[in-house]
Motif scaffolding. Structure first.
Motif: not given
Length: 197
Positions: A146-168
């Protein structure tokens, strides 16, 4: 360092002349019966001239041998005083199309290099949802930075689309807030499964 390490220290009124991103508006309107009413709302000051949108939300899909995965992020949001599960998103720069902004923001926030899919979605707010495909065979997508700006703190992750509801649902139980765009997408996937659409 984690987004969960952030917290609200204090809140205070903000003078309009000191606000960089938003302004408060009082709208007077006529309701369905002709009665005059008012509505308080905020507007962004960041909308580029000649554009009808301020920003983009990005539905970025990684096509992996194990199945399609969506790119999500965890980001602390002070108004909620919580870490929110979100799709990558960002503001449109002057002279930039929504699609160009989506590809740029995806690279900045996640490190992934994507291309706009032929069929972007649209949300009826001042934010356009753009569908981006990420080619996982490209060398730059093997170990994205990532090329985050000053003050941005973002954690990126991926999830299988089929599991999105359960993970939420799991994230909510853990105390995270689910951004409406992510929740709506998850619900749409569940509806499609249930009614075999």
């Amino acid at each position: 360092m984690s987004a969960a390490d952030a917290k609200v220290l204090k809140t205070a009124p903000l003078k309009e002349e000191d606000a960089r991103w938003t302004k408060l508006i009082l709208t007077t309107y006529s309701d369905a019966r002709g009665k005059e009413r008012t509505w308080e709302h905020a507007e962004r000051k960041t909308r580029p001239k000649g554009s009808d949108i301020d920003g983009v939300g990005i539905v970025a899909i990684l096509e992996k041998p194990s199945g399609s995965e969506i790119v999500l992020q965890k980001q602390y949001r002070p108004p909620l005083d919580k870490v929110v599960i979100e799709v990558p998103a960002g503001l449109v720069d002057a002279g930039e199309t929504a699609e160009q902004a989506a590809v740029r923001e995806l690279k900045e926030e996640t490190g992934y290099v994507g291309v706009v899919s032929e069929n972007p979605g649209f949300c009826n707010t001042n934010l356009k949802m753009i569908h981006v495909s990420v080619d996982m065979s490209l060398p730059e997508n093997q170990n994205p930075k990532a090329e985050l700006e000053e003050g941005e703190f973002i954690e990126v992750f991926t999830l299988p689309l089929q599991d999105l509801w359960a993970e939420c649902a799991k994230f909510e139980k853990e105390g995270y807030a689910i951004d409406a765009r992510v929740g709506t997408l998850a619900e749409g996937i569940e509806i499609a499964k249930r009614w075999k659409l």
